[in-house]
Design a protein around this motif. Structure first.
Motif, PDB file in Angstrom:
ATOM      1  N   HIS A 183       0.793  -1.198  -0.117  1.00 35.85           N
ATOM      2  CA  HIS A 183       0.032  -0.048  -0.053  1.00 35.85           C
ATOM      3  C   HIS A 183       0.952   1.106  -0.176  1.00 35.85           C
ATOM      4  N   HIS A 184       2.008   1.315   0.794  1.00 38.05           N
ATOM      5  CA  HIS A 184       2.907   2.492   0.790  1.00 38.05           C
ATOM      6  C   HIS A 184       3.341   2.527  -0.660  1.00 38.05           C
ATOM      7  N   GLU A 185       3.663   1.417  -1.077  1.00 39.48           N
ATOM      8  CA  GLU A 185       4.501   1.814  -2.519  1.00 39.48           C
ATOM      9  C   GLU A 185       3.594   2.410  -3.475  1.00 39.48           C
ATOM     10  N   ALA A 186       2.162   1.687  -3.432  1.00 41.17           N
ATOM     11  CA  ALA A 186       1.486   2.370  -4.468  1.00 41.17           C
ATOM     12  C   ALA A 186       0.950   3.877  -3.939  1.00 41.17           C
ATOM     13  N   ALA A 187       0.963   3.972  -2.858  1.00 41.08           N
ATOM     14  CA  ALA A 187       0.498   5.359  -2.594  1.00 41.08           C
ATOM     15  C   ALA A 187       1.513   6.299  -2.959  1.00 41.08           C
ATOM     16  N   VAL A 188       2.906   6.086  -2.652  1.00 38.18           N
ATOM     17  CA  VAL A 188       3.871   6.688  -2.923  1.00 38.18           C
ATOM     18  C   VAL A 188       3.856   7.172  -4.611  1.00 38.18           C
ATOM     19  N   GLN A 189       3.557   6.088  -5.401  1.00 40.69           N
ATOM     20  CA  GLN A 189       3.370   6.267  -6.750  1.00 40.69           C
ATOM     21  C   GLN A 189       2.415   7.372  -7.146  1.00 40.69           C
ATOM     22  N   TRP A 190       1.241   7.139  -6.495  1.00 40.54           N
ATOM     23  CA  TRP A 190       0.137   8.209  -6.736  1.00 40.54           C
ATOM     24  C   TRP A 190       0.507   9.490  -6.484  1.00 40.54           C
ATOM     25  N   ILE A 191       1.076   9.487  -5.254  1.00 39.08           N
ATOM     26  CA  ILE A 191       1.674  10.859  -4.858  1.00 39.08           C
ATOM     27  C   ILE A 191       2.574  11.539  -5.838  1.00 39.08           C
ATOM     28  N   TRP A 192       3.490  10.698  -6.468  1.00 40.25           N
ATOM     29  CA  TRP A 192       4.260  11.069  -7.433  1.00 40.25           C
ATOM     30  C   TRP A 192       3.537  11.892  -8.387  1.00 40.25           C
ATOM     31  N   GLN A 193       2.575  11.230  -9.117  1.00 40.93           N
ATOM     32  CA  GLN A 193       1.759  11.531 -10.044  1.00 40.93           C
ATOM     33  C   GLN A 193       1.028  12.948  -9.751  1.00 40.93           C
ATOM     34  N   LYS A 194       0.432  12.817  -8.505  1.00 38.82           N
ATOM     35  CA  LYS A 194      -0.177  13.920  -8.074  1.00 38.82           C
ATOM     36  C   LYS A 194       0.625  15.287  -7.701  1.00 38.82           C
ATOM     37  N   LEU A 195       2.119  15.064  -7.635  1.00 38.35           N
ATOM     38  CA  LEU A 195       2.882  16.140  -7.467  1.00 38.35           C
ATOM     39  C   LEU A 195       3.555  16.515  -8.762  1.00 38.35           C
ATOM     40  N   GLN A 196       2.915  15.887  -9.745  1.00 39.09           N
ATOM     41  CA  GLN A 196       3.587  16.178 -11.484  1.00 39.09           C
ATOM     42  C   GLN A 196       3.937  17.706 -11.465  1.00 39.09           C
ATOM     43  N   PRO A 197       2.789  18.516 -10.898  1.00 36.75           N
ATOM     44  CA  PRO A 197       3.094  20.027 -11.403  1.00 36.75           C
ATOM     45  C   PRO A 197       4.292  20.647 -10.842  1.00 36.75           C
ATOM     46  N   TYR A 198       4.988  20.134  -9.794  1.00 31.94           N
ATOM     47  CA  TYR A 198       5.994  20.456  -9.099  1.00 31.94           C
ATOM     48  C   TYR A 198       7.245  19.561  -9.210  1.00 31.94           C
ATOM     49  N   ILE A 199       7.180  18.606 -10.245  1.00 33.41           N
ATOM     50  CA  ILE A 199       8.436  17.709 -10.378  1.00 33.41           C
ATOM     51  C   ILE A 199       8.899  18.148 -11.713  1.00 33.41           C
ATOM     52  N   TYR A 200      10.333  18.096 -11.933  1.00 34.47           N
ATOM     53  CA  TYR A 200      10.733  18.419 -13.243  1.00 34.47           C
ATOM     54  C   TYR A 200      12.118  17.552 -13.405  1.00 34.47           C
ATOM     55  N   LYS A 201      12.393  17.332 -14.538  1.00 43.39           N
ATOM     56  CA  LYS A 201      13.689  16.620 -14.797  1.00 43.39           C
ATOM     57  C   LYS A 201      14.922  17.524 -14.831  1.00 43.39           C
ATOM     58  N   GLY A 202      15.864  17.047 -13.984  1.00 44.45           N
ATOM     59  CA  GLY A 202      17.155  17.943 -14.106  1.00 44.45           C
ATOM     60  C   GLY A 202      18.393  17.210 -14.192  1.00 44.45           C
ATOM     61  N   SER A 203      19.457  17.866 -14.247  1.00 40.30           N
ATOM     62  CA  SER A 203      20.655  16.789 -13.987  1.00 40.30           C
ATOM     63  C   SER A 203      21.324  17.180 -12.583  1.00 40.30           C
ATOM     64  N   TYR A 204      21.850  16.006 -11.991  1.00 45.91           N
ATOM     65  CA  TYR A 204      22.524  15.864 -10.691  1.00 45.91           C
ATOM     66  C   TYR A 204      24.013  15.868 -11.108  1.00 45.91           C
ATOM     67  N   GLU A 205      24.813  16.688 -10.447  1.00 45.89           N
ATOM     68  CA  GLU A 205      26.136  16.404 -10.579  1.00 45.89           C
ATOM     69  C   GLU A 205      26.798  16.211  -9.354  1.00 45.89           C
ATOM     70  N   GLY A 206      27.959  15.462  -9.282  1.00 44.62           N
ATOM     71  CA  GLY A 206      28.435  15.083  -7.854  1.00 44.62           C
ATOM     72  C   GLY A 206      29.693  14.209  -8.159  1.00 44.62           C
ATOM     73  N   TRP A 207      30.121  13.795  -7.084  1.00 43.14           N
ATOM     74  CA  TRP A 207      31.416  13.022  -6.926  1.00 43.14           C
ATOM     75  C   TRP A 207      30.958  11.501  -6.734  1.00 43.14           C
ATOM     76  N   TYR A 208      31.357  10.916  -7.897  1.00 41.03           N
ATOM     77  CA  TYR A 208      31.022   9.407  -7.824  1.00 41.03           C
ATOM     78  C   TYR A 208      31.888   8.575  -7.701  1.00 41.03           C
ATOM     79  N   CYS A 209      31.769   7.239  -6.983  1.00 44.32           N
ATOM     80  CA  CYS A 209      32.631   6.221  -7.011  1.00 44.32           C
ATOM     81  C   CYS A 209      32.037   5.163  -7.630  1.00 44.32           C
TER      82      CYS A 209
END
Length: 509
Positions: free
Chosen positions: A99-125
């Motif tokens: 239920h949590h996993e499904a709910a989180v996915q639902w939340i993700w979609q509901k939050l669409q207006p505030y979600i955008y794709k970007g790039s993350y830069e950092g130190w990677y090992c």
RNA sequence: CGCGGGGUGGAGCAGCCCGGUCAGCUCGGUUGGCUCAUAACCAACAGGUCGCAGGUUCGAAUCCUGCCCCCGCAACCA
């Protein structure tokens, strides 16, 4: 009457055993919950586990287990720990719950207006398959100590939550105490931190770098990353969004968190809620950390104190007592075995346990256990109540001990044993004695009431002993002396036998 | 001049926002009392420049200024 109440605790990342910090969360939430219940409220009390992420997957691999198999095991460990602390939770949420996993996915979609794709830069090992913070990279001279390889500066695509869009709303909520951050100095600290606005936060990782997590809906290449997944637990556990009844409990009345995660609960969580169009929690109770002998507790230093050891040796109520009273609710505190044991022997044994003993003993000896009418204690309860309402539990306990002390003083002043000498020949003396003892019992019963949130078993013993009007027998000694970490003053001629079941290592210095 | 917290008798703290009645509490120490009680309880005593230096004021631990020292944080670690 009134709305149902809701208290939450931070869900621990299950890559290690439960420690004192976790215990503090459960304890503070439980004290609050029991206090509210004592006052007739209905309280829902959430606990849970945070189970996704690479570190978990790695731990599982180490143990030759599937991630879920590993977290199943850890969830059990935490659940029994929480029970051991005595926390009367009502809901246990796991971020791997369907239920949590499904709910989180639902939340993700509901939050669409505030979600955008970007790039993350950092130190990677590449060895760790993970990013490291600038601080870590700097501290290691730019070379991963585990893999002897230099960190690479890479960037990757992921999704961001536009927390910045809610800066003004969040600031106002905090400033006007619509969402109260306790204590005040933490509120100030956070407002200062967000002075330049909230930062957008990365909420996903490419599947190739993060496999163990909730898939991002509509993008098979991305997996959700910690905060969105973890923070959502506070509402998904109530049934959000699809099950009835979550509105009965949300917004939470108190969310108990450690000072280290305030920024996420004040800077990411509120934007999520606002994006979903639901209310902010009423209070974030931010407790400090437990130091050991003035130093931070850490595995590398080797000064970690295992709460289980304390509870096994001294009992759960003693554990709850010490951490509720001697670790200030809203600030850092210090633990040492010496402090703990001294507090146990003097405050619990000498002050509280002993006064119970002496009153019970006198009743049995002088009046065959008959109490009669125990008058209501006349102590002023306001300081205690006020401290409880202000979420200063340590201050509330200070108040209780003032009462314990004054009861001891009262008994010494009135000297019932003197009065008892003439009770058989002097009717007035007999009545006076009965009155004195009844008054003492009245005080003890009130003390027990006030201890209910903190030391439920102890409170019950006192209630059971004195609450029926007749003391049938002097109860067993409460909080018997233990000298595991402090010198035994009872003389060294005898090999003082502290009846301790399992010895703990005395020092960590 | 990054942010926050703190420096009070041997130890741990309260008081500071709302200046005087504040120098208080607990532990530890000493002495005395008591005997109902878990070698417990009660009482008294021991005396600390309230970090340092200035300032405001009739008066400051408490307000202002500067300085010193300690701790935590500096965005994804309870």
């Amino acid at each position: 009457m009134g709305k149902n109440l809701y208290v939450t605790t931070a869900i621990p990342y299950v890559n290690g055993a439960p420690h004192i910090g976790h215990a503090l969360d459960y304890l503070l939430a439980d004290v609050w919950a029991r206090y509210q219940k004592q006052n007739g409220k209905t309280v829902r009390f959430q606990v849970g586990t945070d189970e996704h992420g690479n570190k978990i997957a790695a731990k599982a691999a180490e143990a030759n287990m599937a991630p879920k198999q590993y977290t199943d095991q850890m969830a059990t460990v935490f659940e029994s720990f929480i029970k051991k602390v005595g926390a009367e939770y009502t809901d246990f949420v796991r971020t791997t719950d369907p239920h949590h996993e499904a709910a989180v996915q639902w939340i993700w979609q509901k939050l669409q207006p505030y979600i955008y794709k970007g790039s993350y830069e950092g130190w990677y090992c590449t060895g760790h398959e993970a990013f490291f913070t600038d601080k870590e990279v700097e501290a290691t001279g730019g070379v991963c100590p585990d893999h002897q390889k230099p960190y690479e500066r890479i960037s990757e695509e992921n999704y961001y939550l536009k927390a910045s869009a809610f800066t003004d709303q969040v600031r106002e909520a905090i400033e006007k105490n619509k969402m109260r951050i306790v204590p005040e100095f933490r509120k100030k600290e956070f407002l200062e931190l967000m002075k330049d606005g909230l930062k957008d936060v990365s909420i996903s990782r490419p599947r190739k770098t993060l496999t163990w997590g909730v898939p991002v809906p509509g993008d098979p290449e991305q997996v959700m990353y910690v905060w969105l997944d973890a923070l959502a637990n506070y509402i998904t556990v109530l049934g959000y969004p699809d099950k009835e009844g979550w509105q009965e409990y949300w917004p939470a009345d108190v969310q108990v968190i450690g000072k280290d995660i305030l920024r996420f609960h004040a800077g990411i969580w509120p934007p999520m809620l606002l994006g979903l169009g639901i209310s902010l929690p009423k209070t974030l109770l931010t407790h400090g950390h437990v130091n050991v002998g003035g130093a931070k507790m850490s595995k590398s230093v080797g000064n970690v104190v295992d709460p289980n050891g304390i509870m096994d040796t001294y009992g759960v109520d003693a554990f709850r007592y010490f951490f509720a009273r001697h670790i200030p609710t809203q600030d850092d505190g210090d633990f040492t075995w010496e402090k703990f044991e001294t507090s146990y022997n003097t405050e619990l044994g000498n002050d509280l346990g002993n006064v119970v003993q002496r009153v019970a003993s006198m009743l049995v000896r002088y009046q065959a256990g008959v109490i009669g009418e125990a008058p209501q204690s006349e102590h002023d309860m306001r300081p205690y109540r006020e401290a409880m309402e202000n979420l200063q539990f340590n201050v509330a306990l200070d108040q209780v001990w003032l009462m314990v002390r004054s009861l001891n003083q009262y008994i010494d002043t009135v000297k019932p044993w003197e009065i008892a000498k003439t009770k058989d020949t002097d009717q007035d003396a007999a009545e006076h004695l009965a009155e004195v003892l009844a008054t003492s019992v009245g005080n003890l019963l009130q003390i027990a009431d006030l201890l209910v949130p903190f030391m439920p078993s102890t409170a019950k013993i006192i209630h059971d002993t004195f609450g029926t009007g007749v003391v049938t027998a002097v109860p067993a000694v409460m909080f018997p002396k233990l000298y595991v970490h402090t010198p035994d003053p009872r003389g060294g001629s005898q090999p003082a036998a502290p009846t301790v079941a399992n010895e703990q290592p005395a020092d960590h210095a």
